[in-house]
Motif scaffolding. Structure first.
Motif, PDB file in Angstrom:
ATOM      1  N   LEU A 171      -1.618  -0.937   9.211  1.00  0.00           N
ATOM      2  CA  LEU A 171      -0.699  -0.163   8.369  1.00  0.00           C
ATOM      3  C   LEU A 171      -0.094   0.959   9.204  1.00  0.00           C
ATOM      4  N   PHE A 185       0.798  -1.227   0.000  1.00  0.00           N
ATOM      5  CA  PHE A 185       0.000   0.000   0.000  1.00  0.00           C
ATOM      6  C   PHE A 185       0.833   1.280   0.000  1.00  0.00           C
ATOM      7  N   ILE A 226      -9.034  -3.338   0.047  1.00  0.00           N
ATOM      8  CA  ILE A 226      -9.109  -3.019   1.477  1.00  0.00           C
ATOM      9  C   ILE A 226     -10.443  -3.440   2.103  1.00  0.00           C
ATOM     10  N   THR A 250      -5.189   4.680   3.804  1.00  0.00           N
ATOM     11  CA  THR A 250      -4.049   3.868   4.286  1.00  0.00           C
ATOM     12  C   THR A 250      -3.318   4.548   5.445  1.00  0.00           C
TER      13      THR A 250
END
Ligand SMILES: *Cc1c(COP(=O)(O)O)cnc(C)c1O
Length: 353
Positions: free
Chosen positions: A286, A132, A324, A155
């Motif tokens: 993330l 990502f 996602i 993200t």
């Protein structure tokens, strides 16, 4: 659609905002608002006298607010345009600079493709890498307008300023727009590069780090020529685009550095704690420099977690984009809100065992 609706816009699929529930009181972690009140200077600035002035139009030039923003960033007021939320100045920029086409990542702020469709501009989504992150090489010499959110929307991933500069430098013939809605949560702003590059537009908002989402105030910083272009659009659309109260609220907010630093520091701390706690529970989280984290649970589908949290009064966000769809996006709230989120998550995961 009625039979009167413009046929050119048949295919337009409008942006879908995160839920803003009006009934039940949720622990609301779905639209990246601040858990903290606006600066007390903002609130105290709204006197009866100011309310009475609402009979008069607001300053179309937003002079006081632009001066305050310019001072904050060490640029001139001629380098600043303000808008009704940053969404509006983003729309101006797409209209002003997007005619050769636009590129942006496949996973990013959903509004970019909507603006492109609204103004009938070609656009291409460039896939993020497997992890990502943005592949900088994909954005060199594109011959199109480049739009990047940094940190990226959904993200939370941050691209170093040196990488941004590389992209700006390698796109001298087109505009590079950096949407810094989340820059205040640990990133370094590209505003200073606007002095060096005549093709860079930096967009920011008062909605996230300055607790004024409901006031709808955003701005862009760029060289004077680009700001004049954006003003051509603004004065062809809505000259009084920022209302009196919002000008006042935002001007007082940006002057209150102490409170701003207090709020952003708290959010960064809670983000790091939450990342750690979710990781302990088996989530893939993330690395975020924003006021949210994008996280994938391992014992349950993201969608199920979202639904169960909602039943239990905790609202987070999820997206249907395939890459996602198993993740949830959690806004960083107060310490108490983060505790509630974790307690409820533990109960949901516990039921699964
Ligand atoms: C929230 C957000 C905006 C919009 O902010 P407003 O100023 O409230 O219109 C713009 N870009 C990104 C990436 C955002 O997350």
């Amino acid at each position: 659609m009625s039979k009167f609706f413009s046929s050119q816009l048949n295919k337009l699929s409008p942006y879908v905002p995160g839920e803003q529930p009006q009934g039940r009181q949720y622990v609301k972690l779905n639209t990246n608002e601040s858990p903290y009140f606006p600066s007390r200077y903002s609130i105290d600035g709204i006197s009866r006298e100011e309310l009475e002035k609402l009979r008069l139009y607001s300053d179309p030039e937003c002079m006081e607010l632009r001066k305050a923003i310019a001072e904050y960033y060490g640029v001139k007021k001629e380098n600043v345009i303000t808008s009704n939320g940053s969404d509006e100045v983003l729309a101006f920029a797409f209209q002003a600079f997007g005619s050769k086409g636009i590129v942006f990542p496949d996973i990013t702020y959903g509004f970019y493709s909507v603006f492109a469709s609204l103004y009938n501009l070609d656009y291409k989504k460039i896939p993020l890498k497997e992890d990502f992150s943005i592949n900088v090489n994909d954005y060199l010499s594109t011959r199109k307008m480049v739009v990047l959110a940094n940190p990226n929307a959904q993200t939370g991933k941050y691209l170093e300023l040196s990488e941004i500069e590389k992209i700006v430098n390698e796109n001298a013939d087109n505009v590079v727009l950096i949407d810094e809605a989340y820059i205040d949560f640990g990133g370094e702003s590209a505003v200073k590069l606007t002095k060096k590059y005549g093709n860079l537009v930096v967009v920011q908002t008062f909605s996230k780090s300055r607790s004024l989402a409901g006031a709808r105030v955003g701005f862009a910083v760029a060289n004077e020529e680009l700001i004049n272009d954006l003003n051509r659009i603004k004065y062809s659309f809505n000259p009084y685009n920022v209302n009196r109260l919002s000008i006042l609220l935002a001007t007082n907010a940006i002057k209150d550095k102490e409170y701003f630093e207090f709020c952003t520091k708290k959010i960064i701390e809670e983000r790091e704690k939450l990342t750690c706690e979710l990781t302990k529970r088996g989530f893939t989280v993330l690395d975020s420099k924003a006021n949210f984290v994008l996280a994938r649970p391992n014992a349950i589908k993201g969608k199920e977690l979202y639904e169960k949290l909602k039943e239990r009064g905790v609202l987070v966000r999820r997206f249907d984009d395939e890459r996602i769809s198993d993740f949830v996006r959690i806004t960083i709230g107060s310490k108490e809100q983060m505790q509630t989120l974790l307690e409820q998550t533990d109960k949901i995961l516990g039921e699964k065992l």
